[in-house]
Design an enzyme around this catalytic site. Sequence first.
Site, PDB file in Angstrom:
ATOM      1  N   LYS A 145       9.292 -16.064 -20.617  1.00 57.52           N
ATOM      2  CA  LYS A 145       9.894 -14.794 -20.186  1.00 57.52           C
ATOM      3  C   LYS A 145      10.747 -14.194 -21.295  1.00 57.52           C
ATOM      4  O   LYS A 145      10.695 -12.997 -21.584  1.00 57.52           O
ATOM      5  CB  LYS A 145      10.739 -15.037 -18.927  1.00 57.52           C
ATOM      6  CG  LYS A 145       9.905 -15.228 -17.672  1.00 57.52           C
ATOM      7  CD  LYS A 145       9.487 -13.912 -17.088  1.00 57.52           C
ATOM      8  CE  LYS A 145       8.074 -13.661 -16.748  1.00 57.52           C
ATOM      9  NZ  LYS A 145       7.006 -14.497 -17.088  1.00 57.52           N
ATOM     10  N   HIS A 157      13.553 -36.677 -29.755  1.00 63.44           N
ATOM     11  CA  HIS A 157      12.426 -37.032 -30.648  1.00 63.44           C
ATOM     12  C   HIS A 157      12.127 -35.936 -31.652  1.00 63.44           C
ATOM     13  O   HIS A 157      10.994 -35.772 -32.090  1.00 63.44           O
ATOM     14  CB  HIS A 157      11.188 -37.343 -29.799  1.00 63.44           C
ATOM     15  CG  HIS A 157      11.391 -38.487 -28.856  1.00 63.44           C
ATOM     16  ND1 HIS A 157      11.531 -39.789 -29.270  1.00 63.44           N
ATOM     17  CD2 HIS A 157      11.548 -38.505 -27.508  1.00 63.44           C
ATOM     18  CE1 HIS A 157      11.730 -40.566 -28.219  1.00 63.44           C
ATOM     19  NE2 HIS A 157      11.741 -39.814 -27.126  1.00 63.44           N
ATOM     20  N   TRP A 187      -3.777  -1.695  -1.400  1.00 66.43           N
ATOM     21  CA  TRP A 187      -3.787  -2.926  -2.186  1.00 66.43           C
ATOM     22  C   TRP A 187      -4.372  -3.970  -1.256  1.00 66.43           C
ATOM     23  O   TRP A 187      -3.736  -4.370  -0.270  1.00 66.43           O
ATOM     24  CB  TRP A 187      -2.381  -3.308  -2.648  1.00 66.43           C
ATOM     25  CG  TRP A 187      -2.406  -4.446  -3.585  1.00 66.43           C
ATOM     26  CD1 TRP A 187      -2.710  -4.438  -4.911  1.00 66.43           C
ATOM     27  CD2 TRP A 187      -2.204  -5.813  -3.242  1.00 66.43           C
ATOM     28  NE1 TRP A 187      -2.685  -5.690  -5.418  1.00 66.43           N
ATOM     29  CE2 TRP A 187      -2.382  -6.566  -4.425  1.00 66.43           C
ATOM     30  CE3 TRP A 187      -1.883  -6.461  -2.077  1.00 66.43           C
ATOM     31  CZ2 TRP A 187      -2.244  -7.943  -4.462  1.00 66.43           C
ATOM     32  CZ3 TRP A 187      -1.741  -7.837  -2.095  1.00 66.43           C
ATOM     33  CH2 TRP A 187      -1.928  -8.549  -3.278  1.00 66.43           C
ATOM     34  N   CYS A 216       0.860  -1.176   0.000  1.00 68.63           N
ATOM     35  CA  CYS A 216       0.000   0.000   0.000  1.00 68.63           C
ATOM     36  C   CYS A 216       0.902   1.234   0.000  1.00 68.63           C
ATOM     37  O   CYS A 216       2.061   1.175   0.339  1.00 68.63           O
ATOM     38  CB  CYS A 216      -0.865   0.022   1.260  1.00 68.63           C
ATOM     39  SG  CYS A 216      -1.885  -1.441   1.427  1.00 68.63           S
ATOM     40  N   LYS A 256      -1.113  -6.351 -19.129  1.00 68.13           N
ATOM     41  CA  LYS A 256      -0.918  -6.997 -17.825  1.00 68.13           C
ATOM     42  C   LYS A 256      -2.062  -7.962 -17.514  1.00 68.13           C
ATOM     43  O   LYS A 256      -1.849  -9.026 -16.977  1.00 68.13           O
ATOM     44  CB  LYS A 256      -0.817  -5.950 -16.716  1.00 68.13           C
ATOM     45  CG  LYS A 256      -0.512  -6.543 -15.337  1.00 68.13           C
ATOM     46  CD  LYS A 256       0.809  -7.295 -15.336  1.00 68.13           C
ATOM     47  CE  LYS A 256       1.062  -8.028 -14.051  1.00 68.13           C
ATOM     48  NZ  LYS A 256       2.230  -8.949 -14.150  1.00 68.13           N
ATOM     49  N   ASN A 269       0.224  -0.608   6.088  1.00 66.43           N
ATOM     50  CA  ASN A 269       0.686  -1.434   4.971  1.00 66.43           C
ATOM     51  C   ASN A 269       1.207  -2.719   5.584  1.00 66.43           C
ATOM     52  O   ASN A 269       1.994  -2.675   6.527  1.00 66.43           O
ATOM     53  CB  ASN A 269       1.809  -0.737   4.192  1.00 66.43           C
ATOM     54  CG  ASN A 269       2.370  -1.628   3.087  1.00 66.43           C
ATOM     55  OD1 ASN A 269       1.630  -2.389   2.488  1.00 66.43           O
ATOM     56  ND2 ASN A 269       3.665  -1.563   2.852  1.00 66.43           N
ATOM     57  N   GLY A 270       0.752  -3.875   5.097  1.00 66.84           N
ATOM     58  CA  GLY A 270       1.248  -5.152   5.614  1.00 66.84           C
ATOM     59  C   GLY A 270       0.090  -6.071   5.973  1.00 66.84           C
ATOM     60  O   GLY A 270      -1.035  -5.889   5.504  1.00 66.84           O
ATOM     61  N   GLU A 308       8.522 -21.729 -18.528  1.00 66.38           N
ATOM     62  CA  GLU A 308       8.409 -20.362 -17.985  1.00 66.38           C
ATOM     63  C   GLU A 308       9.606 -19.517 -18.407  1.00 66.38           C
ATOM     64  O   GLU A 308       9.465 -18.363 -18.794  1.00 66.38           O
ATOM     65  CB  GLU A 308       8.268 -20.408 -16.471  1.00 66.38           C
ATOM     66  CG  GLU A 308       8.285 -19.066 -15.776  1.00 66.38           C
ATOM     67  CD  GLU A 308       7.173 -18.117 -16.235  1.00 66.38           C
ATOM     68  OE1 GLU A 308       6.219 -18.580 -16.893  1.00 66.38           O
ATOM     69  OE2 GLU A 308       7.277 -16.907 -15.962  1.00 66.38           O
ATOM     70  N   ARG A 368       1.821   1.297  -5.932  1.00 62.90           N
ATOM     71  CA  ARG A 368       1.933   0.279  -4.876  1.00 62.90           C
ATOM     72  C   ARG A 368       0.581  -0.354  -4.537  1.00 62.90           C
ATOM     73  O   ARG A 368       0.501  -1.376  -3.875  1.00 62.90           O
ATOM     74  CB  ARG A 368       2.522   0.880  -3.605  1.00 62.90           C
ATOM     75  CG  ARG A 368       3.958   1.347  -3.727  1.00 62.90           C
ATOM     76  CD  ARG A 368       4.380   2.099  -2.496  1.00 62.90           C
ATOM     77  NE  ARG A 368       4.341   1.238  -1.333  1.00 62.90           N
ATOM     78  CZ  ARG A 368       5.356   0.473  -0.940  1.00 62.90           C
ATOM     79  NH1 ARG A 368       6.463   0.469  -1.662  1.00 62.90           N
ATOM     80  NH2 ARG A 368       5.279  -0.285   0.133  1.00 62.90           N
ATOM     81  N   GLU A 404       8.594 -12.901 -24.259  1.00 63.28           N
ATOM     82  CA  GLU A 404       7.780 -11.689 -24.040  1.00 63.28           C
ATOM     83  C   GLU A 404       8.647 -10.463 -23.725  1.00 63.28           C
ATOM     84  O   GLU A 404       8.197  -9.334 -23.875  1.00 63.28           O
ATOM     85  CB  GLU A 404       6.730 -11.914 -22.973  1.00 63.28           C
ATOM     86  CG  GLU A 404       7.240 -12.220 -21.586  1.00 63.28           C
ATOM     87  CD  GLU A 404       6.088 -12.414 -20.591  1.00 63.28           C
ATOM     88  OE1 GLU A 404       5.033 -11.773 -20.745  1.00 63.28           O
ATOM     89  OE2 GLU A 404       6.248 -13.204 -19.654  1.00 63.28           O
TER      90      GLU A 404
END
Length: 606
Positions: A485, A504, A76, A2, A601, A102-103, A481, A27, A488
């Site tokens: 990465k 193969h 957040w 936050c 996103k 925040n937390g 993955e 944030r 993109e």
Amino acid sequence: MCGIVGYTGKSDALSPVLEGLRRLEYRGYDSAGIALPTQPGEKLWIEKRSGKLGNLEGVLGDAVPKSHSGIGHTRWATHGGPTDKNAHPHVDNEGKLALIHNGIIENYVELRNELEKRGHVFTSETDTESVVHLLSDARKSHNGDLAAAMRDVCKELRGSFTLLAIHSDDPERIVGARRNSPLVVGVGDGENFLASDVAAFISHTKRALELGQDEVVDITPLSITVTDLNGAVLPHNEYEISWDASAAERGGFPHFMLKEIYEQPKAVADTLIGRTHGLSEEITAGIDLKAITKVVIIACGTAYHAGMVGKYAIERWADVSVDVELASEYRYREPSIDKNTLVIPISQSGETMDTLMALRYAKSHGAKIFSVCNTNGSTIPRESDGVLYTFAGPEIAVASTKAFLTQLVAMYLFALHMGRVRGTLSPELDAQLAQEIAELPGKIEQVLETVEPLRELTRKFKDSTSMLFLGRHVGYPTALEGALKLKELAYMHAEGFAGGELKHGPIALIDEGTPVIAIMPTENSLLNEKMASNVQEVKARGAIVIAIGDADLPSATHNIRIPHTHEFLQPVLAVVPLQVIAYEMAVARGNDVDQPRNLAKSVTVE
Ligand code: AGP
């Protein structure tokens, strides 16, 4: 995460507080709010709105009272959806004490139960509100000394927090405290600032004080006092901020993606808070895990790769069949679903349309839905029978990094939970895994301490036309993955293969100098030997091999060491170098790291 801002000084507080919130909005942007003391002893002026900061600014108008101090917050959401009522600041029942946070307060439920017995009336679903009522009582027992009250309250809290509080009886004073969550002091001339990072006040002052763990800071326009929780005054460690305002929003990192790569230890640690030794039974209330005969994980992109790793853990620890499906494909093959099917959507944003449509299809055919999500109150968890939230914080870079690690951890936590409920997990393995999972944040930190040479090595492949990634078992989704990465971010052809599949067909791709990343299974495992053979096969055809593993591979061209962990947990550590390779390649190629071309996103179209 936050955004936290406090101002006290010679100016009208609204402007520096709003400006600070704007700079911190990255944030968290589920809701925003401000508290301003007007007349000493009167109720505080509070305004807060769900949604982006603009929603709050849109209702402020000219009615905002003048005040020389104030606190502000962009949220957040973790506990309690992104609503007006759950927005910070939270106030005591007299409306004279306001708090922002925040937390995550781990013991907020027991605190709330005790405070309600004392007669405090709660108006939100948040963990934070327990703190403001606790602080109100503590302040009374310290005859109005807000800093002393804050010190006592911090001793009762478990979890992570940055707290700011202001009381109308002492309007010039703002008191803050921190544990495992950032808080910095901006030192001005006749004015002082408190914020979750320097971006909030850098346009006013470049003089700052870092606060240490479990420290309480008490500011007025002309004074700054820092103490420990026992009231002992601590020295100020003032420093000059060397960043400009835009760099400050990224915490001094050149890109949000790199910042978020380095936030991964904390993201995993926050996701584990209160969960390392088990998920609460109610998290799957309404789902009879013992009756489940098939689990289907549905997701897209990086989240899909997390699901592939989850398959191994759930099948082995909960002894149930698991399918992992691309959400965009799932419903079009009209899969067999019944009431004993558990569908697990994994989604950082909670809004990915492919995943949401697959969820709705499965639900309409009788499946139970248990989602893994990083965004409180988003659509996918709202339409699920249960949800396991990850606490990675807002992920700004389009390429997912910290969210991915927390999705992996969520998969492990769920697999353990399901195994415990179904009685398929031995106490010994349960204990071993709980310990190994708890050690992950520290091991991620260790990996991050060794990646600098990798960044330099990566730049040697800047002009390569392709890069291949090999892995076996949980190393295979890790390879996928890593390839995603690179695609993109570097706009480079990249492909992940199961090591055993190379012979193969794909081995025909190997040319002299082809860069191959080999994710090595844990040392001394049978699969490690087989991957070593795969490396020999590609080396024999001219490949340059970078091996990532918990032991050096003599035949590799380069070795990147990661700490040892349980074989199923290794993707959490092995993927970090892959993220760094992709990041560095994007920078070397001059690409837009945080907003790569053609991407978004959250893909809210099918
Ligand atoms: C990951 O780097 C990508 N940005 C993308 O694959 C992403 O993981 C995918 O779109 C799923 O998003 P979600 O987790 O928000 O559902």
